[in-house]
Write an enzyme that holds these catalytic residues in place. Structure first.
Site, PDB file in Angstrom:
ATOM      1  N   ASP A  39       0.847  -1.193   0.000  1.00 39.50           N
ATOM      2  CA  ASP A  39       0.000   0.000   0.000  1.00 39.50           C
ATOM      3  C   ASP A  39       0.884   1.245   0.000  1.00 39.50           C
ATOM      4  OD1 ASP A  39      -3.222   0.525   0.906  1.00 39.50           O
ATOM      5  OD2 ASP A  39      -1.827   2.204   1.144  1.00 39.50           O
ATOM      6  N   ILE A  40       0.481   2.261  -0.738  1.00 35.39           N
ATOM      7  CA  ILE A  40       1.273   3.488  -0.848  1.00 35.39           C
ATOM      8  C   ILE A  40       1.264   4.280   0.463  1.00 35.39           C
ATOM      9  CG2 ILE A  40      -0.532   5.093  -1.644  1.00 35.39           C
ATOM     10  CD1 ILE A  40       1.443   5.952  -3.865  1.00 35.39           C
ATOM     11  N   ASN A  97     -12.860  -3.214   2.292  1.00 31.26           N
ATOM     12  CA  ASN A  97     -13.882  -2.184   2.389  1.00 31.26           C
ATOM     13  C   ASN A  97     -14.810  -2.293   1.186  1.00 31.26           C
ATOM     14  OD1 ASN A  97     -12.967  -0.857   4.789  1.00 31.26           O
ATOM     15  ND2 ASN A  97     -11.253  -0.035   3.603  1.00 31.26           N
ATOM     16  N   GLY A 103     -16.068   3.033   3.511  1.00 33.91           N
ATOM     17  CA  GLY A 103     -15.036   3.967   3.057  1.00 33.91           C
ATOM     18  C   GLY A 103     -14.201   3.439   1.912  1.00 33.91           C
ATOM     19  N   GLN A 104     -14.783   2.585   1.064  1.00 37.46           N
ATOM     20  CA  GLN A 104     -14.013   2.084  -0.083  1.00 37.46           C
ATOM     21  C   GLN A 104     -13.629   3.254  -0.984  1.00 37.46           C
ATOM     22  OE1 GLN A 104     -15.975  -0.928  -2.472  1.00 37.46           O
ATOM     23  NE2 GLN A 104     -14.306  -0.991  -3.968  1.00 37.46           N
ATOM     24  N   HIS A 110     -10.456  -5.265  -3.618  1.00 35.38           N
ATOM     25  CA  HIS A 110      -9.130  -5.516  -3.058  1.00 35.38           C
ATOM     26  C   HIS A 110      -9.254  -5.931  -1.609  1.00 35.38           C
ATOM     27  CE1 HIS A 110     -10.117  -1.236  -2.602  1.00 35.38           C
ATOM     28  NE2 HIS A 110      -9.454  -1.263  -1.450  1.00 35.38           N
ATOM     29  N   HIS A 112      -6.972  -5.863   1.972  1.00 38.03           N
ATOM     30  CA  HIS A 112      -5.800  -5.379   2.692  1.00 38.03           C
ATOM     31  C   HIS A 112      -5.287  -6.518   3.570  1.00 38.03           C
ATOM     32  CE1 HIS A 112      -6.829  -0.948   2.191  1.00 38.03           C
ATOM     33  NE2 HIS A 112      -8.005  -1.514   1.939  1.00 38.03           N
TER      34      HIS A 112
HETATM   35  P1  5GP Z   1      -9.840   1.333   0.292  1.00 35.05           P
HETATM   36  O1  5GP Z   1     -10.100   2.530   1.142  1.00 35.05           O
HETATM   37  O2  5GP Z   1     -10.447   1.491  -1.083  1.00 35.05           O
HETATM   38  O3  5GP Z   1     -10.167   0.033   0.944  1.00 35.05           O
HETATM   39  O4  5GP Z   1      -8.263   1.258   0.122  1.00 35.05           O
HETATM   40  C1  5GP Z   1      -7.562   1.791  -0.963  1.00 35.05           C
HETATM   41  C2  5GP Z   1      -6.102   1.718  -0.620  1.00 35.05           C
HETATM   42  O5  5GP Z   1      -5.373   1.941  -1.792  1.00 35.05           O
HETATM   43  C3  5GP Z   1      -5.647   2.754   0.399  1.00 35.05           C
HETATM   44  O6  5GP Z   1      -5.083   2.091   1.536  1.00 35.05           O
HETATM   45  C4  5GP Z   1      -4.612   3.588  -0.360  1.00 35.05           C
HETATM   46  O7  5GP Z   1      -3.514   3.979   0.432  1.00 35.05           O
HETATM   47  C5  5GP Z   1      -4.204   2.640  -1.481  1.00 35.05           C
HETATM   48  N1  5GP Z   1      -3.757   3.319  -2.702  1.00 35.05           N
HETATM   49  C6  5GP Z   1      -4.387   4.329  -3.336  1.00 35.05           C
HETATM   50  N2  5GP Z   1      -3.693   4.677  -4.437  1.00 35.05           N
HETATM   51  C7  5GP Z   1      -2.614   3.863  -4.488  1.00 35.05           C
HETATM   52  C8  5GP Z   1      -1.527   3.742  -5.408  1.00 35.05           C
HETATM   53  O8  5GP Z   1      -1.408   4.468  -6.405  1.00 35.05           O
HETATM   54  N3  5GP Z   1      -0.597   2.790  -5.128  1.00 35.05           N
HETATM   55  C9  5GP Z   1      -0.691   1.969  -4.048  1.00 35.05           C
HETATM   56  N4  5GP Z   1       0.282   1.061  -3.884  1.00 35.05           N
HETATM   57  N5  5GP Z   1      -1.700   2.052  -3.160  1.00 35.05           N
HETATM   58  C10 5GP Z   1      -2.651   3.004  -3.384  1.00 35.05           C
END
Ligand code: 5GP
Length: 128
Positions: A39-40, A97, A103-104, A110, A112
């Site tokens: 994750d970034i 999520n 909060g997706q 995906h 985590h």
């Molecule tokens: P969500 O909130 O949709 O479950 O999680 C999305 C995740 O994607 C977040 O933890 C966010 O930090 C990660 N993310 C968003 N953009 C990027 C990216 O460009 N590269 C990587 N490696 N992770 C990302």
């Protein structure tokens, strides 16, 4: 099984772009069904995302509509990645999520994987 109310898949979402190689990632695993990368914005010492290669908007879309082989292949990859990251002894958390209440942020299904420390409460109490 159909799922009503799902948005259409957006081919410009960031994970679609990572899958196409348009955006770099720190890859930890790839196979025919799944890609895993760091994750970034990590929320734990280990924070890895596992995504299916198919065009699935969310957990609801994936579990209702993905072929059996992709569902099985994806979840096998989640387990394999956690093992390869060395998380089995200490333990880890997997989380997905789905939709606005969770909060997706990225509309490509995906999971985590968090680990590397005691992770505390599963869900924080509501803000006062
Ligand atoms: P969500 O909130 O949709 O479950 O999680 C999305 C995740 O994607 C977040 O933890 C966010 O930090 C990660 N993310 C968003 N953009 C990027 C990216 O460009 N590269 C990587 N490696 N992770 C990302």
């Amino acid at each position: 099984m159909s799922v009503s109310g799902l948005p259409p898949y957006d081919d410009q979402n960031v994970f679609a772009r990572i899958l196409r190689g348009e955006i770099p990632c720190r890859k930890v695993h790839e196979d025919p069904h799944a890609l895993a990368f760091h994750d970034i914005n990590p929320q734990a010492p280990v924070h890895v995302l596992v995504i299916p290669k198919g065009r699935w908007v969310s957990a609801a879309d994936f579990h209702a509509n993905a072929p059996e082989a992709e569902v099985a292949g994806f979840w096998r990859a989640v387990g394999l990645v956690a093992r390869q990251l060395g998380l089995e002894q200490g333990g880890y958390r997997i989380l997905s999520n789905m939709g606005p209440d969770a909060g997706q942020e990225v509309p490509h299904f995906h999971v985590h994987i968090f680990g590397g420390r005691r992770l505390g409460r599963m869900i924080p109490p509501p803000a006062a």
